[in-house]
Design a protein around this motif. Structure first.
Motif, PDB file in Angstrom:
ATOM      1  N   ASN A 284       0.784  -1.228   0.000  1.00 33.92           N
ATOM      2  CA  ASN A 284       0.000   0.000   0.000  1.00 33.92           C
ATOM      3  C   ASN A 284       0.821   1.285   0.000  1.00 33.92           C
ATOM      4  O   ASN A 284       0.348   2.310  -0.470  1.00 33.92           O
ATOM      5  CB  ASN A 284      -0.941   0.006   1.220  1.00 33.92           C
ATOM      6  N   SER A 285       2.028   1.267   0.546  1.00 29.47           N
ATOM      7  CA  SER A 285       2.775   2.516   0.661  1.00 29.47           C
ATOM      8  C   SER A 285       4.270   2.288   0.501  1.00 29.47           C
ATOM      9  O   SER A 285       4.774   1.181   0.703  1.00 29.47           O
ATOM     10  CB  SER A 285       2.500   3.180   2.017  1.00 29.47           C
ATOM     11  N   GLU A 288       5.862   1.299   3.987  1.00 22.59           N
ATOM     12  CA  GLU A 288       5.717  -0.107   4.350  1.00 22.59           C
ATOM     13  C   GLU A 288       6.607  -1.001   3.493  1.00 22.59           C
ATOM     14  O   GLU A 288       7.251  -1.926   3.998  1.00 22.59           O
ATOM     15  CB  GLU A 288       4.251  -0.522   4.207  1.00 22.59           C
ATOM     16  N   THR A 289       6.660  -0.730   2.213  1.00 23.58           N
ATOM     17  CA  THR A 289       7.452  -1.558   1.308  1.00 23.58           C
ATOM     18  C   THR A 289       8.941  -1.463   1.616  1.00 23.58           C
ATOM     19  O   THR A 289       9.642  -2.480   1.704  1.00 23.58           O
ATOM     20  CB  THR A 289       7.198  -1.154  -0.156  1.00 23.58           C
ATOM     21  N   TYR A 333       6.636   0.123  11.823  1.00 24.71           N
ATOM     22  CA  TYR A 333       7.368   1.144  11.070  1.00 24.71           C
ATOM     23  C   TYR A 333       8.609   1.621  11.815  1.00 24.71           C
ATOM     24  O   TYR A 333       9.417   2.357  11.249  1.00 24.71           O
ATOM     25  CB  TYR A 333       6.428   2.317  10.774  1.00 24.71           C
ATOM     26  N   TYR A 378      11.227  11.421   3.833  1.00 16.96           N
ATOM     27  CA  TYR A 378       9.850  11.021   3.529  1.00 16.96           C
ATOM     28  C   TYR A 378       9.170  10.435   4.760  1.00 16.96           C
ATOM     29  O   TYR A 378       7.989  10.713   5.030  1.00 16.96           O
ATOM     30  CB  TYR A 378       9.843   9.985   2.392  1.00 16.96           C
ATOM     31  N   SER A 379       9.893   9.635   5.525  1.00 14.18           N
ATOM     32  CA  SER A 379       9.318   8.984   6.698  1.00 14.18           C
ATOM     33  C   SER A 379       8.845  10.004   7.741  1.00 14.18           C
ATOM     34  O   SER A 379       7.875   9.763   8.456  1.00 14.18           O
ATOM     35  CB  SER A 379      10.351   8.051   7.348  1.00 14.18           C
ATOM     36  N   TRP A 383       4.866  10.552   5.930  1.00 14.85           N
ATOM     37  CA  TRP A 383       4.222   9.437   6.606  1.00 14.85           C
ATOM     38  C   TRP A 383       3.586   9.956   7.897  1.00 14.85           C
ATOM     39  O   TRP A 383       4.246  10.612   8.697  1.00 14.85           O
ATOM     40  CB  TRP A 383       5.249   8.358   6.912  1.00 14.85           C
TER      41      TRP A 383
END
Length: 387
Positions: A284-285, A288-289, A333, A378-379, A383
């Motif tokens: 989904n994101s 996560e990937t 995460y 990005y995290s 997120w």
């Protein structure tokens, strides 16, 4: 032009030979500066203040504990379950907020500035320790510099520049391992004891260093310092767990706080496997990937490190850290940043790159750092859940 190029190379080689630790620290600072600049750009794109981002989530807890003490943390601070009890703040280990409070008091500055300075200093100390370990394994300076760059630029290494404990813990772990490898047992014991007051993952470090000390006692039959090291190792970790047990009235008090408030407990890897299955099915994101890929890569690197010829305390610490990340349930995460202190995993990578052409080595290292800087930024900005 050719003369200038040769002169530049000669100056670089002289710097490597005469000031290797300063060069290692310089590489770390440059890599972290890159990460912070990328974070600043992404934060500005989302109308967020850089310094607010640098104290996100756990950082706010550490700053509040430093400013108010464990008993006076404002009620607005709640755990991941949205709850708050008198003992909730005790989930956070005490050394980092104590250092923040001390530095803020001495300098007259605020807690955030103190926290970021401590993280920067600790990161530099960690870089020096990591470089020294690399020198023990491979005397070529470029291997050590690569290891520092890869560690400092890894995905989620932004926590090394935040009000988080990764930099402080890695500094203590690195020099504890230096102590083991160089048979400086008092150094190893003191650093391990201090690391036990920083975060629970010190359990792996305590086990490795204490075991190494006991092996030295039985094999060498000549060092009382190794005995002292074995005694010192668990003092910090067990001391804090004991203190929390007394405050909560339960022998498993700290573990209860973690389980109830942050869903963290030993589950044998069930949650990790479930998470992998869900991501492989849906993906989904990006967060996560990449988190899944990082954990998978860490497992692969752990296998490579165990099979390599590096001293067993290094692969024991690195592989042990990966094992704890995999078999512990919690906020999935966060697993990426939990891997940051496991720098021995990157030794085979650094060694391999050092054997390549300079252009290949530099390109790979720069690409890795840029990707790690982007993912870290990005995290924190793209997120919306905790890391």
């Amino acid at each position: 032009m050719l003369t200038l190029t040769r002169k530049g190379r000669n100056m670089a080689m002289t710097a490597v030979r005469t000031r290797p630790y300063l060069l290692a620290i310089g590489v770390f600072v440059l890599v972290r500066l890159t990460g912070v600049v990328v974070l600043a750009i992404l934060a500005d794109n989302r109308d967020r203040e850089l310094f607010d981002v640098l104290k996100s989530w756990d950082g706010d807890w550490y700053l509040s504990i430093a400013e108010n003490g464990y008993d006076n943390v404002p009620a607005r601070f709640v755990d991941a379950a949205g709850h708050r009890t008198r003992t909730t703040p005790l989930a956070f280990f005490p050394l980092y907020p104590m250092l923040i409070r001390g530095l803020a008091y001495v300098t007259g500055g605020d807690a955030l500035a103190a926290a970021l300075v401590i993280s920067l200093i600790a990161g530099c100390v960690a870089a020096a320790g990591i470089f020294r370990i690399a020198q023990i394994i491979d005397p070529r300076p470029k291997t050590g510099l690569l290891l520092v760059a890869l560690w400092g630029g890894a995905p989620m290494a932004i926590t090394l520049s935040m009000a988080y404990t990764e930099a402080l813990f890695t500094a203590l772990a690195a020099w504890a391992l230096v102590g083991v490898l160089e048979r400086k047992w008092i150094l190893a014991g003191l650093c391990t004891a201090a690391a036990g007051l920083v975060r629970p993952s010190a359990s792996v470090l305590v086990g490795v260093v204490a075991l190494a000390a006991l092996v030295a006692v039985f094999r060498e039959h000549r060092t009382w310092r190794a005995v002292v090291c074995a005694v010192l190792c668990p003092i910090g970790l067990f001391g804090w767990w004991g203190y929390v047990a007394n405050e909560t009235g339960s022998l498993t008090g700290w573990f209860d706080i973690q389980r109830q408030g942050w869903f963290s407990f030993f589950d044998g890897g069930q949650q990790t496997l479930k998470f992998f299955g869900e991501i492989l099915d849906s993906g989904n994101s990006v967060m996560e990937t990449v988190t899944m890929l990082m954990v998978f890569a860490a497992v692969v690197l752990a296998v490579l490190v165990v099979r390599s010829r590096i001293p067993w305390p290094l692969w024991g610490y690195g592989a042990g850290t990966v094992f704890m990340v995999v078999v512990t349930a919690g906020i999935t995460y966060s697993k990426s940043r939990f891997l940051i202190p496991a720098f021995p995993l990157l030794i085979p990578v650094a060694h391999g790159l050092a054997n390549r052409k300079t252009s290949t080595m530099a390109t790979a290292a720069v690409a890795f750092v840029l990707f790690g800087s982007w993912f870290s930024a990005y995290s924190l900005t793209g997120w919306n859940l905790a890391i």
